[in-house]
Design a protein around this motif. Structure first.
Motif, PDB file in Angstrom:
ATOM      1  N   ALA A 188       0.827  -1.214   0.000  1.00  0.00           N
ATOM      2  CA  ALA A 188       0.000   0.000   0.000  1.00  0.00           C
ATOM      3  C   ALA A 188       0.857   1.258   0.000  1.00  0.00           C
ATOM      4  CB  ALA A 188      -0.925  -0.015   1.216  1.00  0.00           C
ATOM      5  N   GLY A 189       0.443   2.219  -0.831  1.00  0.00           N
ATOM      6  CA  GLY A 189       1.097   3.515  -0.870  1.00  0.00           C
ATOM      7  C   GLY A 189       2.278   3.618  -1.799  1.00  0.00           C
ATOM      8  N   THR A 190       2.675   2.495  -2.451  1.00  0.00           N
ATOM      9  CA  THR A 190       3.857   2.519  -3.315  1.00  0.00           C
ATOM     10  C   THR A 190       3.523   2.480  -4.801  1.00  0.00           C
ATOM     11  OG1 THR A 190       4.113   0.098  -3.399  1.00  0.00           O
ATOM     12  CG2 THR A 190       5.144   1.259  -1.545  1.00  0.00           C
ATOM     13  N   GLY A 191       2.430   1.830  -5.172  1.00  0.00           N
ATOM     14  CA  GLY A 191       2.136   1.589  -6.587  1.00  0.00           C
ATOM     15  C   GLY A 191       3.051   0.559  -7.212  1.00  0.00           C
ATOM     16  N   VAL A 192       3.933  -0.061  -6.410  1.00  0.00           N
ATOM     17  CA  VAL A 192       4.952  -0.987  -6.923  1.00  0.00           C
ATOM     18  C   VAL A 192       4.433  -2.419  -6.859  1.00  0.00           C
ATOM     19  CG1 VAL A 192       7.281  -1.894  -6.592  1.00  0.00           C
ATOM     20  CG2 VAL A 192       6.825   0.550  -6.269  1.00  0.00           C
ATOM     21  N   LEU A 193       4.234  -3.026  -8.010  1.00  0.00           N
ATOM     22  CA  LEU A 193       3.816  -4.422  -8.086  1.00  0.00           C
ATOM     23  C   LEU A 193       5.052  -5.316  -7.948  1.00  0.00           C
ATOM     24  CD1 LEU A 193       1.399  -6.329  -8.714  1.00  0.00           C
ATOM     25  CD2 LEU A 193       2.063  -6.175 -11.104  1.00  0.00           C
ATOM     26  N   LEU A 194       5.067  -6.155  -6.923  1.00  0.00           N
ATOM     27  CA  LEU A 194       6.244  -6.977  -6.654  1.00  0.00           C
ATOM     28  C   LEU A 194       6.290  -8.205  -7.565  1.00  0.00           C
ATOM     29  CD1 LEU A 194       6.433  -6.883  -2.748  1.00  0.00           C
ATOM     30  CD2 LEU A 194       7.546  -5.382  -4.414  1.00  0.00           C
ATOM     31  N   ASN A 195       7.500  -8.621  -7.869  1.00  0.00           N
ATOM     32  CA  ASN A 195       7.755  -9.782  -8.723  1.00  0.00           C
ATOM     33  C   ASN A 195       7.387 -11.093  -8.026  1.00  0.00           C
ATOM     34  OD1 ASN A 195      10.362 -11.201  -7.498  1.00  0.00           O
ATOM     35  ND2 ASN A 195      10.619  -8.987  -7.275  1.00  0.00           N
ATOM     36  N   ASN A 196       7.379 -12.185  -8.800  1.00  0.00           N
ATOM     37  CA  ASN A 196       7.326 -13.527  -8.194  1.00  0.00           C
ATOM     38  C   ASN A 196       8.465 -14.383  -8.736  1.00  0.00           C
ATOM     39  OD1 ASN A 196       6.279 -13.956 -10.755  1.00  0.00           O
ATOM     40  ND2 ASN A 196       4.418 -14.993 -10.068  1.00  0.00           N
ATOM     41  N   GLU A 197       9.664 -13.803  -8.707  1.00  0.00           N
ATOM     42  CA  GLU A 197      10.844 -14.449  -9.272  1.00  0.00           C
ATOM     43  C   GLU A 197      11.374 -15.603  -8.431  1.00  0.00           C
ATOM     44  OE1 GLU A 197      11.931 -14.145 -12.088  1.00  0.00           O
ATOM     45  OE2 GLU A 197      11.423 -12.159 -12.837  1.00  0.00           O
ATOM     46  N   MET A 198      10.919 -15.748  -7.181  1.00  0.00           N
ATOM     47  CA  MET A 198      11.419 -16.872  -6.387  1.00  0.00           C
ATOM     48  C   MET A 198      11.094 -18.203  -7.064  1.00  0.00           C
ATOM     49  SD  MET A 198      13.124 -15.572  -3.938  1.00  0.00           S
ATOM     50  CE  MET A 198      13.406 -17.096  -3.043  1.00  0.00           C
ATOM     51  N   ASP A 199      10.052 -18.221  -7.898  1.00  0.00           N
ATOM     52  CA  ASP A 199       9.700 -19.450  -8.609  1.00  0.00           C
ATOM     53  C   ASP A 199      10.754 -19.840  -9.640  1.00  0.00           C
ATOM     54  OD1 ASP A 199       7.620 -21.545  -9.140  1.00  0.00           O
ATOM     55  OD2 ASP A 199       7.670 -20.651 -11.136  1.00  0.00           O
ATOM     56  N   ASP A 200      11.653 -18.909  -9.995  1.00  0.00           N
ATOM     57  CA  ASP A 200      12.716 -19.241 -10.936  1.00  0.00           C
ATOM     58  C   ASP A 200      13.883 -19.974 -10.276  1.00  0.00           C
ATOM     59  OD1 ASP A 200      11.527 -18.423 -13.218  1.00  0.00           O
ATOM     60  OD2 ASP A 200      12.686 -16.592 -13.482  1.00  0.00           O
ATOM     61  N   PHE A 201      13.871 -20.062  -8.950  1.00  0.00           N
ATOM     62  CA  PHE A 201      14.821 -20.939  -8.279  1.00  0.00           C
ATOM     63  C   PHE A 201      14.348 -22.392  -8.391  1.00  0.00           C
ATOM     64  CE2 PHE A 201      16.130 -17.210  -5.560  1.00  0.00           C
ATOM     65  CZ  PHE A 201      17.484 -17.263  -5.872  1.00  0.00           C
ATOM     66  N   ALA A 202      15.261 -23.328  -8.163  1.00  0.00           N
ATOM     67  CA  ALA A 202      14.898 -24.739  -8.019  1.00  0.00           C
ATOM     68  C   ALA A 202      14.445 -24.933  -6.577  1.00  0.00           C
ATOM     69  CB  ALA A 202      16.083 -25.636  -8.349  1.00  0.00           C
ATOM     70  N   LEU A 203      13.181 -24.606  -6.303  1.00  0.00           N
ATOM     71  CA  LEU A 203      12.667 -24.637  -4.932  1.00  0.00           C
ATOM     72  C   LEU A 203      12.553 -26.063  -4.412  1.00  0.00           C
ATOM     73  CD1 LEU A 203       9.956 -21.852  -5.277  1.00  0.00           C
ATOM     74  CD2 LEU A 203      12.268 -21.659  -4.320  1.00  0.00           C
ATOM     75  N   LYS A 204      12.267 -26.994  -5.322  1.00  0.00           N
ATOM     76  CA  LYS A 204      12.358 -28.416  -5.008  1.00  0.00           C
ATOM     77  C   LYS A 204      13.108 -29.076  -6.153  1.00  0.00           C
ATOM     78  CE  LYS A 204       9.964 -32.664  -3.900  1.00  0.00           C
ATOM     79  NZ  LYS A 204       8.690 -33.412  -3.862  1.00  0.00           N
ATOM     80  N   PRO A 205      14.315 -29.571  -5.924  1.00  0.00           N
ATOM     81  CA  PRO A 205      15.131 -30.113  -7.012  1.00  0.00           C
ATOM     82  C   PRO A 205      14.375 -31.144  -7.843  1.00  0.00           C
ATOM     83  CG  PRO A 205      16.421 -29.979  -5.008  1.00  0.00           C
ATOM     84  CD  PRO A 205      15.010 -29.648  -4.623  1.00  0.00           C
ATOM     85  N   GLY A 206      14.448 -30.973  -9.177  1.00  0.00           N
ATOM     86  CA  GLY A 206      13.809 -31.909 -10.083  1.00  0.00           C
ATOM     87  C   GLY A 206      12.338 -31.660 -10.326  1.00  0.00           C
ATOM     88  N   THR A 207      11.776 -30.590  -9.706  1.00  0.00           N
ATOM     89  CA  THR A 207      10.369 -30.252  -9.912  1.00  0.00           C
ATOM     90  C   THR A 207      10.274 -29.045 -10.833  1.00  0.00           C
ATOM     91  OG1 THR A 207       9.745 -31.097  -7.737  1.00  0.00           O
ATOM     92  CG2 THR A 207       8.231 -29.544  -8.783  1.00  0.00           C
ATOM     93  N   PRO A 208       9.525 -29.135 -11.933  1.00  0.00           N
ATOM     94  CA  PRO A 208       9.455 -28.013 -12.875  1.00  0.00           C
ATOM     95  C   PRO A 208       8.829 -26.773 -12.246  1.00  0.00           C
ATOM     96  CG  PRO A 208       8.613 -30.031 -13.882  1.00  0.00           C
ATOM     97  CD  PRO A 208       8.778 -30.305 -12.418  1.00  0.00           C
TER      98      PRO A 208
END
Length: 580
Positions: A404-424
Motif C-alpha cells: 500500500a502507498g507505493t504503486g509498486v507491483l512486486l515480482n514472483n521471481e522466487m519461482d525461478d529458483f529450483a525450490l524443489k530439485p527436479g520439480t518443474p
C-alpha cells in the motif's frame, strides 16, 4: 504512428536515393544518421525518443524506455522486478552487462516453499510476498543514469512520471491478464486500490492513473538509489510485505547492488555475438546452440531437416542449462567448457541427421501456457551507443502484491529458483543444486539481450517469453543470417524445445502439414495448438514480443522490427537534424 505507417517509413528509408548512393560508395559509416528504438509499447518508444531529442544518449533513453514500460506494462515488468541491460559504449568500444536480477531474501529458504507433505507449494511460490525477490530495476535505472548517461536521472524519469500521473489507456492484453489473475490480485488492499474502480476491475479502454507509482518514481528521480531502497518507499515496501505475511529486512533492501558483468562473446559464421552472461542462462545456451549448428549449411537444407537440427541443438543446450547454470557468485559454472567450440563439436557428433534423440524424460509435465510476461527494448543512438534491455516481474502481474502507498507491483521471481530439485517451475523447466535459493542469490533467468555484428551491420535483439526467450532469440539470429529485415525477423514463426518435456512446441501455422509429418517420422513429438492430429494440447497460439533494431553501416540506414503479435509495440527511427 500505426504499424503500417511505421513500416512505410522504414521502407522509404531503405529505398531512398541517399541510401542507394551511400551503398554504391561501399564506404562503411562510423556513426548512424539518427537513432532507432523498438519497444513493447508506443509510449515507451516515444519516451526514449523524447530524451534523445533533449540531448540524451542511448543510456538515458534506456532509463526513459525502461521506466515507462514499468508503468504501462505491469503485466510484464515494473519497479518491483529486475532485468539485464546489455550496453555498448561507442566511445570506448566496451560492452558490459548490468545484472539487475532480483535477489533472494534471507527468509526465503527452500523449506518455506514446501507443504506439509514435502511437495512444492505452488501458491506460495508464485503468489504473494513469499514469491517476491528483492527488486533490482530501480537500482539499474539509477546506475544507468549516473555511470553511463548524459542527463540527470530526474530528466530521464520525467516521461514515466508523467504517464503514471496522467494515465494511459488499458489495452486488451492487460485487461485479459488481470482477469486471469484477479483472484490473487484482489487479495491485497494495495493492489485493489490501484486496479479496482468502484469495485470493478480495469477494462480495455479505461484510463489507468497511478499517482502512488508516480510519487515513488519522483522519489527515485530526486534521491536516486536511496529514493527507493531507503526512506519513505523502503518503509512502505517493508510494511506491505509484512502485512501480507512475508519477511523482508531493511538491510536487504539497502544492501541491493547491481552487478556489472562481462558479457559472453563468440562467433557464429561471420557474426560476432555479444550476449547475456550468468545468472542468465541465455548466453551460454546461445553459444552452445549456434556453435553446434555451425557445422551444417542450414540454408541448403529443406525445412524439416533444418528444423530437426535446430531442435536437437536446443535439446542439448537446455539439458546443460538444467544441471550446470545458476548465480556465478554462488556456484561454479563451467562456462569455458560449455561455450567452447570443442564442446559444441562433441555435442554435434551425438546428433543423428535423420532421427530425434530421446530426452530420457524425468517429468511428464507439459510446458504450460506462456503469456508475454517480461518485456524487451532495443536502442541504437546517433553516436553508435546501443542498449538491449530485458526486464520482468516473472509471471503475469508478478506476485499480485502491491504494498500500500507505493504503486509498486512486486515480482514472483522466487519461482525461478529450483525450490524443489527436479520439480518443474511455472515454465516447465527445472533445476537442481546450482539454482537452489540462498540469501542474496540471484535466480537463474532466460532473459537474453543480444548484439550481433558483422562487417556491414549492427543489430540489437531480444524478447520476452519465459523459457522460450532463448530459442526465440536463436531463431531471430538465424533469420538475420538468412538475410531477413528487422521486421521480418520480428514476425518469424516460432518453435521451441527445452529438453523436458520431450516435445517440439510451436505457434499456430509455424509448420506445414508436410513438415509436421516429416518431423514425426524422425521421431519428434510435436505440440501444435489445437491440432489433435499432432497430439498438441493447444498451449498457446503465438509467443513472445520480440523487439529488434538494425544499423546497416554500408548504406548508413536504421530500421526497427516490432513484433506484430503485440499491437501496442512500436519501432521508430529518429533522424539527425541538419545543422543550421
Amino acid at each position: 504512428m500505426n504499424f503500417s505507417a511505421r513500416c512505410f517509413l522504414l521502407l522509404a528509408l531503405v529505398l531512398s536515393p541517399a541510401a542507394w548512393s551511400a551503398e554504391a560508395t561501399a564506404a562503411l559509416a562510423t556513426r548512424p544518421d539518427g537513432a532507432v528504438i523498438a519497444s513493447g509499447h508506443e509510449l515507451a518508444t516515444k519516451a526514449g525518443l523524447e530524451i534523445l531529442a533533449q540531448g540524451g544518449n542511448a543510456f538515458d533513453a534506456a532509463v526513459a524506455v525502461s521506466s515507462t514500460l514499468a508503468v504501462v506494462e505491469p503485466i510484464s515488468s515494473g519497479l518491483g522486478g529486475g532485468g539485464f541491460f546489455l550496453l555498448h559504449d561507442a566511445r570506448t568500444g566496451k560492452d558490459v552487462m548490468l545484472d539487475a536480477r532480483e535477489t533472494a531474501p534471507e527468509s526465503a529458504t527452500a523449506a518455506q516453499f514446501l507443504d506439509r507433505n514435502g511437495e512444492l507449494d505452488r501458491d506460495r511460490s508464485v503468489n504473494g510476498p513469499w514469491s517476491a525477490g528483492i527488486p533490482g530495476l530501480p537500482a539499474a535505472l539509477a546506475q544507468l543514469a549516473s555511470q553511463h548517461g548524459k542527463l540527470p536521472l530526474k530528466a530521464s524519469l520525467a516521461p514515466a512520471i508523467r504517464v503514471a500521473r496522467d494515465g494511459f489507456p488499458v489495452y486488451a492484453r492487460m485487461a485479459a491478464g488481470y482477469a486471469s489473475r484477479r483472484e490473487v490480485m484482489e487479495r491485497y488492499p494495495g493492489t485493489r486500490e490501484v486496479y479496482l474502480r468502484n469495485g470493478k476491475p480495469i477494462a480495455e479502454g479505461d484510463i489507468l492513473r497511478q499517482p502512488e507509482l508516480a510519487h515513488t518514481l519522483q522519489l527515485l528521480a530526486e534521491k536516486g538509489f536511496d529514493g527507493f531502497y531507503r526512506g519513505e518507499t523502503a518503509r512502505k515496501l517493508l510494511k506491505g510485505v509484512k502485512q501480507a505475511g512475508g519477511r523482508w529486512s531493511a538491510d536487504e533492501l539497502a544492501g541491493y547492488t547491481v552487478k556489472t558483468r562481462e558479457p559472453i562473446t563468440f562467433n557464429y559464421r561471420d557474426w560476432k555475438i555479444t550476449t547475456a552472461s550468468p545468472p542468465s542462462s541465455g548466453g551460454i545456451a546461445l553459444a552452445s546452440m549456434l556453435q553446434i549448428l555451425q557445422g551444417w549449411d542450414l540454408k541448403s537444407l529443406d525445412e524439416a531437416h533444418r528444423t530437426h537440427l535446430v531442435v536437437e541443438a536446443m535439446r542439448r543446450a537446455y539439458r546443460d542449462r538444467t544441471f550446470f547454470l545458476g548465480d556465478p557468485d554462488f556456484v561454479h559454472i563451467p562456462q569455458e567448457v560449455l561455450t567452447s567450440l570443442d564442446y559444441a563439436k562433441g555435442l554435434r557428433s551425438t546428433i543423428h541427421p535423420e532421427k530425434a534423440t530421446p530426452s530420457d524424460l524425468l517429468s511428464g509435465q507439459p510446458t504450460p501456457l506462456e503469456d508475454d510476461e517480461t518485456t524487451h527494448f532495443s536502442i541504437i543512438d546517433a553516436e553508435g551507443n546501443r542498449v538491449g534491455g530485458t526486464q520482468t516481474v516473472n509471471l503475469l502481474y508478478g506476485s499480485g502484491l502491491i504494498p500500500a502507498g507505493t504503486g509498486v507491483l512486486l515480482n514472483n521471481e522466487m519461482d525461478d529458483f529450483a525450490l524443489k530439485p527436479g520439480t518443474p517451475n511455472a515454465f516447465g523447466v527445472m533445476g537442481y543444486a546450482a539454482n537452489a535459493p540462498q540469501k542474496g542469490k540471484r535466480m537463474l533467468s532466460s532473459m537474453t539481450p543480444t548484439f550481433m555484428e558483422n562487417a556491414d551491420k549492427v543489430i540489437v535483439i531480444g524478447t520476452p517469453g519465459g523459457s522460450r526467450i532463448i530459442t526465440m532469440v536463436l531463431l531471430g539470429i538465424l533469420g538475420y543470417d538468412d538475410g531477413l529485415s528487422a521486421q521480418q525477423v520480428a514476425a518469424l514463426p516460432r518453435y521451441h524445445h527445452q529438453w523436458l518435456p520431450d516435445e517440439i512446441s510451436a505457434e499456430t501455422g509455424a509448420f506445414s502439414a508436410d513438415v509436421v509429418k516429416q518431423l514425426q517420422a524422425m521421431g519428434h513429438r510435436i505440440d501444435l495448438p489445437g491440432d489433435s492430429a499432432s497430439g498438441g494440447r493447444g498451449s498457446s497460439h503465438v509467443w513472445g514480443n520480440l523487439q529488434t533494431v538494425e544499423w546497416d553501416r554500408r548504406s548508413n540506414t536504421l530500421s526497427g522490427g516490432s513484433d506484430p503479435r503485440n499491437p501496442v509495440g512500436s519501432a521508430e527511427v529518429q533522424f539527425n537534424q541538419p545543422a543550421n
